[in-house]
Design a protein around this motif. Structure first.
Motif, PDB file in Angstrom:
ATOM      1  N   PHE A  20     -27.069 -17.212  -2.959  1.00 45.95           N
ATOM      2  CA  PHE A  20     -27.226 -18.095  -4.219  1.00 45.95           C
ATOM      3  C   PHE A  20     -27.599 -19.624  -2.854  1.00 45.95           C
ATOM      4  N   ILE A  21     -28.317 -19.056  -2.951  1.00 44.36           N
ATOM      5  CA  ILE A  21     -29.528 -20.075  -1.583  1.00 44.36           C
ATOM      6  C   ILE A  21     -29.674 -21.321  -2.454  1.00 44.36           C
ATOM      7  N   VAL A  22     -28.590 -22.589  -1.634  1.00 43.10           N
ATOM      8  CA  VAL A  22     -29.391 -24.176  -2.012  1.00 43.10           C
ATOM      9  C   VAL A  22     -30.338 -25.233  -0.675  1.00 43.10           C
ATOM     10  N   HIS A  23     -30.810 -25.148  -0.825  1.00 39.32           N
ATOM     11  CA  HIS A  23     -32.008 -25.993  -0.082  1.00 39.32           C
ATOM     12  C   HIS A  23     -31.564 -27.623   0.170  1.00 39.32           C
ATOM     13  N   GLU A  24     -30.346 -27.823   0.400  1.00 39.37           N
ATOM     14  CA  GLU A  24     -30.234 -29.455   0.923  1.00 39.37           C
ATOM     15  C   GLU A  24     -29.098 -29.716   1.282  1.00 39.37           C
ATOM     16  N   PRO A  25     -28.837 -30.556   1.901  1.00 40.43           N
ATOM     17  CA  PRO A  25     -27.851 -31.515   2.939  1.00 40.43           C
ATOM     18  C   PRO A  25     -26.937 -30.674   2.313  1.00 40.43           C
ATOM     19  N   HIS A  26     -25.851 -30.474   3.132  1.00 36.47           N
ATOM     20  CA  HIS A  26     -24.416 -30.414   2.986  1.00 36.47           C
ATOM     21  C   HIS A  26     -23.498 -31.025   1.753  1.00 36.47           C
ATOM     22  N   SER A  27     -24.188 -32.349   2.196  1.00 35.30           N
ATOM     23  CA  SER A  27     -23.326 -33.483   1.432  1.00 35.30           C
ATOM     24  C   SER A  27     -23.572 -34.212   0.143  1.00 35.30           C
ATOM     25  N   LEU A  28     -25.159 -33.368   0.117  1.00 38.75           N
ATOM     26  CA  LEU A  28     -26.079 -32.971  -1.492  1.00 38.75           C
ATOM     27  C   LEU A  28     -24.895 -32.026  -2.354  1.00 38.75           C
ATOM     28  N   PHE A  29     -24.716 -31.547  -2.027  1.00 39.32           N
ATOM     29  CA  PHE A  29     -23.948 -29.610  -2.549  1.00 39.32           C
ATOM     30  C   PHE A  29     -22.892 -30.802  -3.475  1.00 39.32           C
ATOM     31  N   ILE A  30     -21.718 -31.184  -1.951  1.00 38.68           N
ATOM     32  CA  ILE A  30     -20.622 -31.865  -2.552  1.00 38.68           C
ATOM     33  C   ILE A  30     -20.678 -32.544  -3.690  1.00 38.68           C
ATOM     34  N   GLU A  31     -21.750 -33.786  -3.807  1.00 38.39           N
ATOM     35  CA  GLU A  31     -22.042 -34.745  -4.092  1.00 38.39           C
ATOM     36  C   GLU A  31     -22.681 -34.849  -5.420  1.00 38.39           C
TER      37      GLU A  31
END
Length: 339
Positions: free
Chosen positions: A73-84
């Motif tokens: 499951f690949i997410v191309h986002e900053p770590h902070s946005l993954f949580i937000e």
């Protein structure tokens, strides 16, 4: 079962065979799901496994089958946005539910930097997963190119430019943005702007296009503030920039609920009332939409449904259906007090 070192010895196929009274070949066929194992042998093996505490060596099984039963499951986002961003969590949960029902595991990979891109590319090339679900891919994304080069069964949430040989699960971003902007126009607003986020991916660019479609000749590019991410801080900063350029603005379409929540904070700080002075609408119907005051008018996209369908598309390919296809899920306007 013990060893001279005092550590317990792991039960083996041989131990199961002795207790069950069957051959090791029969046990191997049972472990690998072979249907040609008699009911009596199956019951004896299951009882023996429980008695000796045997745990199959899944690594060896996967080596024989040339499958890992794991999907990235690949997410191309900053770590902070993954949580937000609650949408990412919803997509992840939907994908995990579908994979779990198929007895597959999920490996979550977050791409925040160029180094992450290189690391993930090496991981995928090493055969550690059978397929991939890709979220927030940019136009001509390097990881998407790796997936296509490896011919890895894959599904994108969205349809980034340059990705051609995988499957896709999408919503009508452009049509939905058009619809909610029209609804905002219908409230009597005359100076409507947009905080347009994530224009390097299809969702962001299509939402801006839908906004422009709805306004037609009234579209004013000076009332569009372009921000990099679907984030609360981007919404706050974008709204402040719009207020500086156009203090008479009376309507705002924010490209996501998180962006809208940040915009509403900036409006409150500037002494503007929502919706009396400025009507605000968002996109997602995430937790942000119900957290704002007043509650946010928005477009509902089925985050868990997107994840579940993406996982289903990957599983279909793993079962041999290699024809790429695109699945469109419905989205709808949810009208609340913010506009």
């Amino acid at each position: 079962m013990s060893t001279t070192s005092g550590r317990p010895r792991r039960a083996t196929v041989h131990d199961v065979a002795v207790v069950a009274g069957v051959s090791r070949g029969t046990i191997s066929r049972y472990v690998n799901g072979d249907p040609y194992v008699s009911a009596s042998a199956r019951h004896a093996i299951e009882a023996a496994i429980a008695e000796v505490g045997y745990v199959p060596n899944t690594a060896a099984r996967h080596l024989v089958m040339q499958r890992t039963e794991t999907v990235a499951f690949i997410v191309h986002e900053p770590h902070s946005l993954f949580i937000e961003d609650p949408n990412i969590g919803g997509i992840l949960l939907g994908a995990n539910a579908a994979l779990s029902e198929a007895d597959h595991q999920m490996a979550v990979l977050i791409i925040d930097t160029e180094r992450d891109t290189e690391r993930v590319a090496k991981y995928l090339s090493g055969g550690s997963v059978d397929g991939a679900i890709i979220v927030s891919a940019r136009a001509y994304d390097p990881v998407a190119r790796v997936v296509e080069r490896l011919r890895l069964p894959a599904a994108f949430v969205g349809h980034p430019p340059g990705a051609t040989s995988a499957a896709f699960v999408v919503i009508d971003n452009r049509g939905s943005a058009h619809a909610i902007t029209e609804r905002l126009i219908g409230t009597g607003r005359r100076r409507i702007g947009m905080i347009a986020a994530a224009l390097d991916r299809d969702s962001g660019s299509e939402r801006l296009a839908g906004f422009a479609d709805a306004l037609g000749d009234r579209y004013d590019d000076n009332l569009v503030e372009r921000v990099p991410l679907y984030s609360y801080s981007a919404g706050r900063d974008g709204m402040n920039a719009l207020l500086d350029r156009a203090p008479d603005i009376d309507g705002v379409f924010a490209a996501s609920d998180a962006v809208a929540a940040g915009a509403m904070e900036a409006l409150r700080a500037a002494g503007r009332r929502v919706p009396e002075d400025v009507g605000v609408v968002g996109f997602d119907d995430s937790a942000w939409a119900r957290r704002t005051l007043p509650a946010l008018s928005t477009v509902r996209q089925p985050a868990e449904g997107l994840g579940r369908q993406a996982a289903t598309l990957v599983l279909e390919q793993l079962r041999g259906d290699i024809t790429p296809r695109e699945v469109l899920l419905e989205s709808e306007i949810v009208w609340r007090e913010s506009a």
